[in-house]
Design a protein around this motif. Structure first.
Motif, PDB file in Angstrom:
ATOM      1  N   ILE A 182       0.850  -1.189   0.000  1.00 31.64           N
ATOM      2  CA  ILE A 182       0.000   0.000   0.000  1.00 31.64           C
ATOM      3  C   ILE A 182       0.884   1.236   0.000  1.00 31.64           C
ATOM      4  CG2 ILE A 182      -1.911  -1.169   1.148  1.00 31.64           C
ATOM      5  CD1 ILE A 182      -1.103   0.211   3.732  1.00 31.64           C
ATOM      6  N   GLU A 183       0.345   2.351  -0.471  1.00 32.83           N
ATOM      7  CA  GLU A 183       1.136   3.574  -0.612  1.00 32.83           C
ATOM      8  C   GLU A 183       0.368   4.778  -0.072  1.00 32.83           C
ATOM      9  OE1 GLU A 183       1.767   3.946  -4.764  1.00 32.83           O
ATOM     10  OE2 GLU A 183       3.053   2.164  -4.933  1.00 32.83           O
ATOM     11  N   GLY A 184       1.026   5.549   0.779  1.00 35.49           N
ATOM     12  CA  GLY A 184       0.497   6.843   1.184  1.00 35.49           C
ATOM     13  C   GLY A 184      -0.694   6.812   2.096  1.00 35.49           C
ATOM     14  N   ILE A 185      -0.917   5.705   2.802  1.00 40.71           N
ATOM     15  CA  ILE A 185      -2.110   5.560   3.618  1.00 40.71           C
ATOM     16  C   ILE A 185      -1.822   4.580   4.741  1.00 40.71           C
ATOM     17  CG2 ILE A 185      -3.067   3.634   2.295  1.00 40.71           C
ATOM     18  CD1 ILE A 185      -5.826   4.916   2.585  1.00 40.71           C
ATOM     19  N   ASP A 186      -2.603   4.649   5.830  1.00 43.78           N
ATOM     20  CA  ASP A 186      -2.450   3.710   6.934  1.00 43.78           C
ATOM     21  C   ASP A 186      -2.969   2.333   6.555  1.00 43.78           C
ATOM     22  OD1 ASP A 186      -1.341   5.601   8.626  1.00 43.78           O
ATOM     23  OD2 ASP A 186      -3.266   6.208   9.463  1.00 43.78           O
ATOM     24  N   SER A 187      -2.602   1.330   7.352  1.00 43.11           N
ATOM     25  CA  SER A 187      -2.987  -0.042   7.053  1.00 43.11           C
ATOM     26  C   SER A 187      -4.491  -0.287   7.174  1.00 43.11           C
ATOM     27  CB  SER A 187      -2.239  -1.013   7.969  1.00 43.11           C
ATOM     28  OG  SER A 187      -2.528  -0.738   9.329  1.00 43.11           O
ATOM     29  N   ASP A 188      -5.213   0.597   7.866  1.00 41.76           N
ATOM     30  CA  ASP A 188      -6.668   0.443   7.947  1.00 41.76           C
ATOM     31  C   ASP A 188      -7.367   1.029   6.729  1.00 41.76           C
ATOM     32  OD1 ASP A 188      -6.340   3.142   8.421  1.00 41.76           O
ATOM     33  OD2 ASP A 188      -7.290   3.142  10.394  1.00 41.76           O
ATOM     34  N   LEU A 189      -6.601   1.576   5.795  1.00 42.27           N
ATOM     35  CA  LEU A 189      -7.115   2.166   4.553  1.00 42.27           C
ATOM     36  C   LEU A 189      -8.081   3.312   4.807  1.00 42.27           C
ATOM     37  CD1 LEU A 189      -7.675  -1.044   2.351  1.00 42.27           C
ATOM     38  CD2 LEU A 189      -5.565   0.210   2.838  1.00 42.27           C
ATOM     39  N   VAL A 190      -7.857   4.029   5.894  1.00 40.15           N
ATOM     40  CA  VAL A 190      -8.638   5.226   6.199  1.00 40.15           C
ATOM     41  C   VAL A 190      -7.817   6.451   5.817  1.00 40.15           C
ATOM     42  CG1 VAL A 190      -9.652   6.637   8.032  1.00 40.15           C
ATOM     43  CG2 VAL A 190      -9.967   4.149   8.045  1.00 40.15           C
ATOM     44  N   ILE A 191      -8.376   7.320   4.997  1.00 38.77           N
ATOM     45  CA  ILE A 191      -7.699   8.561   4.621  1.00 38.77           C
ATOM     46  C   ILE A 191      -7.943   9.586   5.709  1.00 38.77           C
ATOM     47  CG2 ILE A 191      -7.687  10.470   2.978  1.00 38.77           C
ATOM     48  CD1 ILE A 191      -8.273   8.424   0.806  1.00 38.77           C
ATOM     49  N   ARG A 192      -6.872  10.116   6.240  1.00 40.07           N
ATOM     50  CA  ARG A 192      -6.932  11.137   7.285  1.00 40.07           C
ATOM     51  C   ARG A 192      -6.434  12.451   6.672  1.00 40.07           C
ATOM     52  NH1 ARG A 192      -6.050   6.150   9.518  1.00 40.07           N
ATOM     53  NH2 ARG A 192      -7.281   5.738  11.417  1.00 40.07           N
TER      54      ARG A 192
END
Length: 471
Positions: free
Chosen positions: A211-221
């Motif tokens: 994954i790129e540019g995001i947390d492992s929970d796939l939540v965009i902050r």
């Protein structure tokens, strides 16, 4: 814990009544006028919404005082309630905070809700419990410049929709892997932005290493320089505690800490969820930045050329001119608010209002599917922005929420012509300077910029300077 409608309205009615003669005095110095519970009807009519936003603006501009809870002598700035090892010696402290009297103290330039010059920088740490760590030493704190909040409601809505897309793709990958009984590789993307890929296994495991540019929970902050704050509600609760010392009971109250006065200043339940919602409404409805319309002809021509060059040299691959928004209906609390902020499941229904109905939104373009085009010049994604050859934008020594020190959220460029100085520390004085500081994933774009003739580089500056926060 639910907040029944009848109970919320009763609490609001009681809070609106003066408790004693002092409450009715127009010269009183307090900002808060009582405890406001969450009210799901707070935006049900245009008049109610206007009242909510007006209260949020008053809270945003107000200078909080000790009598209503300003200061936190026995608590730190940490986002998780943390006690100090010993009470703070001073009520205000530029390093560990509280470092301001109001939200406006850090968000005022060039208009209310925007950023601030270098002199108003904040120092971000993990909230150490001992004053020994209250220092400008970069080993213990990161110095940060304020971010403008104009258009923030639209940004949060984009992040919610993109998160929903990524979560849907994760679910579909798992279903496919179970059905085929083979690992399934799924590209992650939303609104034209790639976030790498995942591989789902038939047993339910997911490989997240790509994954790129995001947390492992796939939540965009979408908020903060590091992209670690999920919502304007979380932003408000964090900032009130850290910078002003006003503690929201939805995080610091008895439910989570066992006491109504966690910071030990003698004031219980300092600010209720109704006032946090007012702040959210005010911030979410800040007008989106625009473009200058009264430019002289030579500037118009230069800006048009510069915008084309901006895309040609690769800047627009991260600073995407516009992202499509399916729905402009803002809900508070949102679907991604978690423990420490009021959550969707804890209320009868969220407060709702449509940002597309505001006059400032009428000028935004729509695509052929009717989606609102949000001209943020960003991608809501983190990138490595420095490297060992050019560390100018990676000059922090400590990570924030496990985000590497040289990784930052793509800065939205709408309004950039009004928000000097630049960089997460606010110490880069010109747009040319901050472009030349780009490295890491932005190295090729920076090299392409430096290879241009000076006249061509100036057209890019002319274009960026045309993106303004209207005063």
């Amino acid at each position: 814990m639910k907040f029944p409608l009848a109970g919320a309205l009763l609490a609001l009615a009681i809070a609106a009544l003066p408790a004693d003669a002092d409450d009715a005095r127009p010269w009183q110095e307090q900002v808060l006028d009582g405890y406001h519970a969450f009210d799901p009807t707070a935006a049900d009519t245009p008049k109610a919404l206007a009242t909510l936003i007006e209260r949020g603006e008053r809270l945003f501009k107000g200078k909080f005082v000790i009598e209503e809870g300003a200061g936190r002598p026995e608590a730190t700035q940490a986002i998780i309630p943390t006690k100090r090892r010993r009470p703070a010696a001073e009520s205000h402290q530029r390093l560990s905070g509280p470092d301001a009297n109001s939200c406006q103290g850090c968000h005022f330039d060039p208009v209310l809700g925007a950023g601030a010059p270098f002199s108003s920088n904040a120092f971000v740490s993990e909230g150490f419990d001992a004053a020994d760590f209250d220092t400008t030493d970069p080993q213990f704190s990161n110095e940060r410049n304020s971010i403008a909040l104009q258009g923030a409601g639209l940004v949060e809505l984009l992040a919610r929709e993109m998160t929903a897309d990524l979560h849907r793709q994760r679910r579909e990958a798992l279903r496919t892997a179970r059905r085929t009984r083979d690992p399934f590789r799924q590209a992650l993307s939303s609104k034209g932005v790639s976030f790498g890929e995942i591989t789902a296994s038939p047993d339910g495991r997911i490989d997240l290493t790509k994954i790129e540019g995001i947390d492992s929970d796939l939540v965009i902050r979408p908020f903060s320089h590091k992209g670690v704050i999920v919502s304007l509600r979380q932003f408000a609760v964090n900032a009130l505690n850290s910078h002003v010392g006003i503690e929201a009971d939805e995080r610091f109250g008895a439910r989570w800490t066992g006491t109504a006065d966690f910071d030990g200043d003698g004031r219980e339940d300092e600010i209720g969820p109704g006032d946090i919602s007012a702040l959210v409404a005010f911030k979410a409805t800040r007008p989106a930045p625009t473009r200058k319309t009264d430019l002289p002809e030579d500037w118009q021509q230069a800006a048009a050329s510069g915008e084309a060059l901006f895309s040609q040299i690769g800047c627009a691959s991260c600073h995407i001119p516009a992202l499509p928004l399916d729905s402009a209906v803002f809900e508070d609390p949102g679907p991604l608010d978690t423990a420490g902020t009021l959550r969707r499941a804890e209320v009868e229904r969220p407060i709702r209002f449509d940002l597309a109905e505001f006059p400032w939104a009428k000028g935004l373009e729509r695509d052929d599917r009717g989606r609102l085009l949000v001209p943020l010049f960003g991608d809501l994604k983190r990138h490595q922005i420095s490297d060992t050859r050019n560390e100018r934008l990676g000059n922090e020594l400590i990570a924030q929420r496990f985000v590497d020190r040289d990784v930052f959220m793509t800065a939205e460029l709408w309004g950039v012509g009004s928000t000097a100085p630049y960089g997460h520390r606010g110490d880069l004085t010109t747009l040319d300077e901050v472009i030349l500081a780009h490295a890491g994933e932005a190295t090729d774009a920076r090299k392409a910029y430096t290879a241009l003739q000076d006249a061509d580089r100036q057209t890019i500056i002319a274009f960026l300077r045309s993106l303004e926060i209207a005063e």
